[in-house]
Write a protein that holds these residues in place. Structure first.
Motif, PDB file in Angstrom:
ATOM      1  N   ILE A   9       1.085  -1.979   0.420  1.00 58.17           N
ATOM      2  CA  ILE A   9      -0.134  -1.959   1.180  1.00 58.17           C
ATOM      3  C   ILE A   9      -1.151  -2.800   0.795  1.00 58.17           C
ATOM      4  O   ILE A   9      -0.580  -3.843  -0.621  1.00 58.17           O
ATOM      5  CB  ILE A   9      -1.274  -0.759   0.024  1.00 58.17           C
ATOM      6  CG1 ILE A   9      -2.488  -0.500   1.164  1.00 58.17           C
ATOM      7  CG2 ILE A   9      -1.446  -1.479  -1.342  1.00 58.17           C
ATOM      8  CD1 ILE A   9      -2.934   0.901   0.400  1.00 58.17           C
ATOM      9  N   CYS A  63       1.949   7.574  -0.912  1.00 57.38           N
ATOM     10  CA  CYS A  63       1.224   6.938  -0.847  1.00 57.38           C
ATOM     11  C   CYS A  63       0.315   7.024  -1.871  1.00 57.38           C
ATOM     12  O   CYS A  63       0.670   7.459  -2.723  1.00 57.38           O
ATOM     13  CB  CYS A  63       0.174   8.434   0.608  1.00 57.38           C
ATOM     14  SG  CYS A  63       0.470   9.869  -0.263  1.00 57.38           S
ATOM     15  N   GLU A  68      -6.776   4.847  -1.680  1.00 49.52           N
ATOM     16  CA  GLU A  68      -6.951   4.877  -0.708  1.00 49.52           C
ATOM     17  C   GLU A  68      -7.812   6.085  -0.494  1.00 49.52           C
ATOM     18  O   GLU A  68      -8.711   4.941   0.722  1.00 49.52           O
ATOM     19  CB  GLU A  68      -5.259   5.275   0.098  1.00 49.52           C
ATOM     20  CG  GLU A  68      -3.792   4.798   0.269  1.00 49.52           C
ATOM     21  CD  GLU A  68      -3.090   5.314   0.798  1.00 49.52           C
ATOM     22  OE1 GLU A  68      -3.066   6.086   2.013  1.00 49.52           O
ATOM     23  OE2 GLU A  68      -1.713   5.459   1.033  1.00 49.52           O
ATOM     24  N   CYS A  71     -10.315   3.421  -1.723  1.00 51.00           N
ATOM     25  CA  CYS A  71     -11.288   1.574  -0.715  1.00 51.00           C
ATOM     26  C   CYS A  71     -11.699   2.478   0.595  1.00 51.00           C
ATOM     27  O   CYS A  71     -12.578   2.046   1.738  1.00 51.00           O
ATOM     28  CB  CYS A  71      -9.676   1.906   0.206  1.00 51.00           C
ATOM     29  SG  CYS A  71      -8.145   0.943  -0.703  1.00 51.00           S
ATOM     30  N   ARG A  80      -0.971   0.999   4.681  1.00 54.65           N
ATOM     31  CA  ARG A  80       0.204   0.683   3.872  1.00 54.65           C
ATOM     32  C   ARG A  80       1.544   1.516   4.825  1.00 54.65           C
ATOM     33  O   ARG A  80       1.237   2.312   5.663  1.00 54.65           O
ATOM     34  CB  ARG A  80      -0.362   2.621   3.133  1.00 54.65           C
ATOM     35  CG  ARG A  80       0.744   2.224   2.485  1.00 54.65           C
ATOM     36  CD  ARG A  80       1.303   4.514   1.518  1.00 54.65           C
ATOM     37  NE  ARG A  80       0.007   5.072   2.555  1.00 54.65           N
ATOM     38  CZ  ARG A  80       0.582   5.861   2.972  1.00 54.65           C
ATOM     39  NH1 ARG A  80       1.798   6.204   3.683  1.00 54.65           N
ATOM     40  NH2 ARG A  80      -0.351   6.786   3.552  1.00 54.65           N
ATOM     41  N   SER A 102      -7.750   7.871   8.853  1.00 52.82           N
ATOM     42  CA  SER A 102      -6.914   6.385   8.622  1.00 52.82           C
ATOM     43  C   SER A 102      -6.086   7.035   9.899  1.00 52.82           C
ATOM     44  O   SER A 102      -6.383   8.336  10.559  1.00 52.82           O
ATOM     45  CB  SER A 102      -6.018   6.692   7.583  1.00 52.82           C
ATOM     46  OG  SER A 102      -5.897   7.817   7.327  1.00 52.82           O
TER      47      SER A 102
END
Length: 167
Positions: A9, A63, A68, A71, A80, A102
């Protein structure tokens, strides 16, 4: 036990010092390093003026769910990459631009974006296909923390509100 693959990432954006401390804790919880098979990440590993590139093997589901999510909540852009797990999912690149949702892009094990015929037909034109590739090739900005040298040189770094390439 969850299926595990290698993943990386790259994180950018602007943070206050206290938010950076939170980010560091999330990174540590994920067991990330600044290089493949490197030592665990520590706050001093960040390079001022560059995005933060992080790597790990044996990542559950490919993941970093909590990282994530944090963020995205703090509007930090990231990209990522994760490898595929045979029979379960293929390699992908996920891009978050600091707002909205995303976007996932089909990739190879070498983090190259690929497009299936069905996607090409859906996109409808060569220009749209090229725009798809351009969107996947998102350049994550540097990760700036309040008090960085650039901030003391007269360029204020705004605080985030509550905002890769692999081997």
């Amino acid at each position: 036990m969850a299926d595990r693959v290698s993943a990386s990432i790259t994180i950018g954006g602007s943070l206050s010092r206290s938010s950076y401390a939170e980010l560091v804790e999330h990174i540590r919880e994920e067991g990330l390093a600044t290089e493949w098979d490197g030592e665990p990440f520590d706050a001093h590993h960040r390079v001022v003026g560059a995005p933060l590139n992080l790597y790990a093997h044996e990542v559950a589901g490919g993941c970093f769910d909590d990282l994530e999510s944090w963020c995205a909540q703090n509007r930090l852009p990231f990209a990522r990459w994760s490898g595929g797990y045979a029979g379960q999912w293929g390699p992908e690149r996920v891009v978050f631009r600091g707002e909205g949702t995303s976007t996932s892009y089909t990739a190879t094990e070498d983090d190259e974006i690929v497009v299936a015929r069905e996607k090409i037909e859906q996109l409808g034109s060569l220009e749209a296909v090229l725009a798809h590739f351009d969107a996947a090739d998102f350049a994550v900005p540097p990760l700036a923390v309040e008090g960085d040298e650039s901030a003391t040189a007269g360029t204020a770094i705004p605080r985030a509100e509550g905002s890769a390439h692999v081997e």
